[in-house]
Scaffold this active site. Structure first.
Site, PDB file in Angstrom:
ATOM      1  N   ALA A   1      60.155  37.092  36.638  1.00 51.90           N
ATOM      2  CA  ALA A   1      60.829  36.286  35.682  1.00 51.90           C
ATOM      3  C   ALA A   1      60.244  36.031  34.357  1.00 51.90           C
ATOM      4  O   ALA A   1      59.042  36.383  33.882  1.00 51.90           O
ATOM      5  CB  ALA A   1      60.317  35.102  36.410  1.00 51.90           C
TER       6      ALA A   1
ATOM      7  N   GLY B   1      59.690  39.153  39.860  1.00 50.69           N
ATOM      8  CA  GLY B   1      60.232  38.511  40.380  1.00 50.69           C
ATOM      9  C   GLY B   1      61.356  39.794  39.840  1.00 50.69           C
ATOM     10  O   GLY B   1      63.173  39.614  40.581  1.00 50.69           O
TER      11      GLY B   1
ATOM     12  N   GLU C   1      61.058  41.455  43.034  1.00 53.98           N
ATOM     13  CA  GLU C   1      62.235  40.728  44.197  1.00 53.98           C
ATOM     14  C   GLU C   1      63.536  40.880  44.719  1.00 53.98           C
ATOM     15  O   GLU C   1      64.194  41.305  45.037  1.00 53.98           O
ATOM     16  CB  GLU C   1      61.204  39.262  44.555  1.00 53.98           C
ATOM     17  CG  GLU C   1      59.342  39.247  44.523  1.00 53.98           C
ATOM     18  CD  GLU C   1      59.640  37.585  44.344  1.00 53.98           C
ATOM     19  OE1 GLU C   1      59.568  37.102  42.193  1.00 53.98           O
ATOM     20  OE2 GLU C   1      59.604  36.764  44.816  1.00 53.98           O
TER      21      GLU C   1
ATOM     22  N   GLU D   1      51.748  38.612  39.919  1.00 54.46           N
ATOM     23  CA  GLU D   1      52.254  37.126  39.285  1.00 54.46           C
ATOM     24  C   GLU D   1      50.430  36.159  39.114  1.00 54.46           C
ATOM     25  O   GLU D   1      50.160  35.925  39.329  1.00 54.46           O
ATOM     26  CB  GLU D   1      52.530  36.644  40.226  1.00 54.46           C
ATOM     27  CG  GLU D   1      54.556  36.546  40.393  1.00 54.46           C
ATOM     28  CD  GLU D   1      55.214  37.955  41.375  1.00 54.46           C
ATOM     29  OE1 GLU D   1      53.879  38.799  41.334  1.00 54.46           O
ATOM     30  OE2 GLU D   1      56.102  37.421  41.224  1.00 54.46           O
TER      31      GLU D   1
HETATM   32  N1  CO8 Z   1      58.740  37.138  30.520  1.00 51.56           N
HETATM   33  C1  CO8 Z   1      59.332  37.533  29.519  1.00 51.56           C
HETATM   34  N2  CO8 Z   1      59.147  38.583  28.703  1.00 51.56           N
HETATM   35  C2  CO8 Z   1      58.994  39.224  29.121  1.00 51.56           C
HETATM   36  C3  CO8 Z   1      58.051  39.880  30.043  1.00 51.56           C
HETATM   37  C4  CO8 Z   1      58.290  38.400  31.233  1.00 51.56           C
HETATM   38  N3  CO8 Z   1      58.067  38.776  32.554  1.00 51.56           N
HETATM   39  N4  CO8 Z   1      58.069  40.875  30.032  1.00 51.56           N
HETATM   40  C5  CO8 Z   1      57.825  41.351  29.209  1.00 51.56           C
HETATM   41  N5  CO8 Z   1      57.992  40.281  28.546  1.00 51.56           N
HETATM   42  C6  CO8 Z   1      58.279  40.347  27.266  1.00 51.56           C
HETATM   43  C7  CO8 Z   1      56.617  41.043  26.249  1.00 51.56           C
HETATM   44  O1  CO8 Z   1      56.511  39.504  26.087  1.00 51.56           O
HETATM   45  C8  CO8 Z   1      56.905  41.297  24.752  1.00 51.56           C
HETATM   46  O2  CO8 Z   1      57.976  40.695  24.136  1.00 51.56           O
HETATM   47  P1  CO8 Z   1      57.589  40.924  22.479  1.00 51.56           P
HETATM   48  O3  CO8 Z   1      58.181  42.171  21.978  1.00 51.56           O
HETATM   49  O4  CO8 Z   1      58.486  39.203  22.126  1.00 51.56           O
HETATM   50  O5  CO8 Z   1      56.201  40.247  22.032  1.00 51.56           O
HETATM   51  C9  CO8 Z   1      58.110  42.774  25.288  1.00 51.56           C
HETATM   52  O6  CO8 Z   1      59.248  42.029  27.029  1.00 51.56           O
HETATM   53  C10 CO8 Z   1      57.632  43.796  25.724  1.00 51.56           C
HETATM   54  O7  CO8 Z   1      57.288  44.096  26.701  1.00 51.56           O
HETATM   55  P2  CO8 Z   1      55.548  43.850  26.344  1.00 51.56           P
HETATM   56  O8  CO8 Z   1      55.056  44.565  24.379  1.00 51.56           O
HETATM   57  O9  CO8 Z   1      54.261  43.441  26.756  1.00 51.56           O
HETATM   58  O10 CO8 Z   1      55.397  46.191  27.073  1.00 51.56           O
HETATM   59  P3  CO8 Z   1      55.216  47.232  27.252  1.00 51.56           P
HETATM   60  O11 CO8 Z   1      55.759  48.734  27.662  1.00 51.56           O
HETATM   61  O12 CO8 Z   1      53.531  46.776  26.131  1.00 51.56           O
HETATM   62  O13 CO8 Z   1      54.623  46.547  28.929  1.00 51.56           O
HETATM   63  C11 CO8 Z   1      54.475  45.545  31.156  1.00 51.56           C
HETATM   64  C12 CO8 Z   1      55.466  46.176  29.678  1.00 51.56           C
HETATM   65  C13 CO8 Z   1      53.468  45.507  31.310  1.00 51.56           C
HETATM   66  C14 CO8 Z   1      55.963  45.341  31.760  1.00 51.56           C
HETATM   67  C15 CO8 Z   1      54.151  43.990  30.219  1.00 51.56           C
HETATM   68  O14 CO8 Z   1      55.218  43.312  29.428  1.00 51.56           O
HETATM   69  C16 CO8 Z   1      54.204  43.194  31.438  1.00 51.56           C
HETATM   70  O15 CO8 Z   1      53.012  43.487  31.931  1.00 51.56           O
HETATM   71  N6  CO8 Z   1      54.876  41.986  31.331  1.00 51.56           N
HETATM   72  C17 CO8 Z   1      55.262  40.747  32.420  1.00 51.56           C
HETATM   73  C18 CO8 Z   1      54.875  41.795  33.695  1.00 51.56           C
HETATM   74  C19 CO8 Z   1      54.414  40.301  34.738  1.00 51.56           C
HETATM   75  O16 CO8 Z   1      53.544  39.424  34.623  1.00 51.56           O
HETATM   76  N7  CO8 Z   1      55.532  40.511  35.423  1.00 51.56           N
HETATM   77  C20 CO8 Z   1      55.503  39.318  36.622  1.00 51.56           C
HETATM   78  C21 CO8 Z   1      56.445  37.617  35.811  1.00 51.56           C
HETATM   79  S1  CO8 Z   1      56.499  35.884  37.057  1.00 51.56           S
HETATM   80  C22 CO8 Z   1      57.501  36.404  37.786  1.00 51.56           C
HETATM   81  O17 CO8 Z   1      58.398  37.425  37.828  1.00 51.56           O
HETATM   82  C23 CO8 Z   1      57.291  34.932  39.499  1.00 51.56           C
HETATM   83  C24 CO8 Z   1      58.532  35.263  40.224  1.00 51.56           C
HETATM   84  C25 CO8 Z   1      59.296  34.235  40.644  1.00 51.56           C
HETATM   85  C26 CO8 Z   1      59.412  32.977  40.052  1.00 51.56           C
HETATM   86  C27 CO8 Z   1      60.178  32.248  40.540  1.00 51.56           C
HETATM   87  C28 CO8 Z   1      60.783  30.824  40.249  1.00 51.56           C
HETATM   88  C29 CO8 Z   1      60.945  29.811  41.226  1.00 51.56           C
END
Ligand code: CO8
Length: 258
Positions: free
Chosen positions: A65, A109, A112, A132
């Site tokens: 998400a 997400g 999911e 998460e």
């Molecule tokens: N949300 C927003 N932006 C994101 C997300 C995300 N989940 N994942 C990546 N991005 C963005 C980064 O911020 C980055 O943006 P920018 O270039 O502007 O800085 C761009 O995508 C590229 O990402 P990275 O530079 O981090 O790329 P890497 O190759 O270095 O890393 C990863 C890739 C490992 C996937 C890393 O991006 C990461 O760890 N992302 C987050 C993963 C995460 O924590 N996911 C869980 C999110 S919470 C969730 O899903 C809750 C679901 C339930 C919601 C229920 C609501 C009711």
């Protein structure tokens, strides 16, 4: 229809929905999930479409998400806006089969969303996870429930508590995905599966999906009873007569969804 966060293509009876927020690794925000649901509803009501594929890019199916959208929300915001609840209900109303074609990250997400589809075909670079816990929260679109049913309690706990990622090989071994293919062949394989599904009687595919999904919601005895009733009801269809006659006559069945 023009979308901002997805692309939709309908070819050979297959609707392919491609998540398209490359700058955020296809992170799911309200707009994207709403558009996915609208595209699913369009596909479900389009007589040409017989199977649906949801996919992302070769780097990310969806990295979760959208953390930017959630970061400043309070409990009251989350509770009152009830983020994603309406969308997941709309998603689950889809009657036609949905295949998730997953390459790269399917996290939070994103994992999911893949699990909400009917089955998952993974590219060999896929990485699944529920990280998460690293953000001080837990899964919120069914991950604690669905992942546990897919891979069992021990592995689900491991994933949710440590936040570690599972590669494609482990995901196949654990039953999370139905098959793993070289990432370059992912869409060919997903399309071939979708076309094959599209050749069946649509009445039977909808019944099969309904019956399998029922197994998540009921006891074994009730589920078997439900399946039996659906099985019996299919004997009211021309497709049943055609399918069995074609077998006996050693020819391909010509299903007409009647
Ligand atoms: N949300 C927003 N932006 C994101 C997300 C995300 N989940 N994942 C990546 N991005 C963005 C980064 O911020 C980055 O943006 P920018 O270039 O502007 O800085 C761009 O995508 C590229 O990402 P990275 O530079 O981090 O790329 P890497 O190759 O270095 O890393 C990863 C890739 C490992 C996937 C890393 O991006 C990461 O760890 N992302 C987050 C993963 C995460 O924590 N996911 C869980 C999110 S919470 C969730 O899903 C809750 C679901 C339930 C919601 C229920 C609501 C009711």
């Amino acid at each position: 229809m023009a979308y901002e966060t997805i692309n939709v293509d309908v070819t050979e009876n297959v609707a392919t929905i491609t998540l398209d927020r490359p700058d955020a690794l296809n992170a799911l925000n309200q707009k994207l999930l709403g558009e996915v649901c609208t595209a699913l509803e369009d596909a479900d009501s389009n007589d040409k479409v017989r199977c649906i594929i949801i996919t992302g890019s070769s780097k990310a199916f969806a990295a979760g998400a959208d953390i930017t959208e959630m970061a400043n929300q309070s409990f009251v915001d989350m509770f009152m806006r009830d983020f994603f609840t309406a969308e997941t209900k709309r998603f689950n109303n889809t009657r036609k089969p949905i295949i998730a074609a997953v390459a790269g990250y399917a996290l939070g997400g994103g994992c999911e969303l893949a699990m909400m589809c009917d089955f998952i075909i993974a590219g060999d670079n896929a990485k699944f996870g529920q990280p998460e816990i690293n953000l001080g929260v837990i899964a919120g679109i069914g991950g604690t429930q669905r992942l546990t049913r897919f891979v069992g309690k021990s592995k689900a706990m491991d994933m949710h508590l440590t936040g570690r990622f599972m590669d494609a090989e482990e995901a196949e071994r654990s039953g999370l995905v139905s098959r793993v293919v070289p990432v370059k062949k992912l869409m060919d394989e997903a399309r071939a599966a979708a076309v094959k599904i599209g050749e069946k009687s649509q009445i039977a595919t909808i019944a099969a999906k309904d019956a399998v999904n029922r197994s998540y919601e009921t006891t074994l005895a009730e589920g078997i009873n439900y399946e039996r009733r659906l099985f019996q009801s299919l004997f009211a269809t021309e497709d049943q007569s055609e399918g069995m006659a074609a077998f006996q006559e050693k020819r391909e069945a010509q299903f007409r969804d009647k």
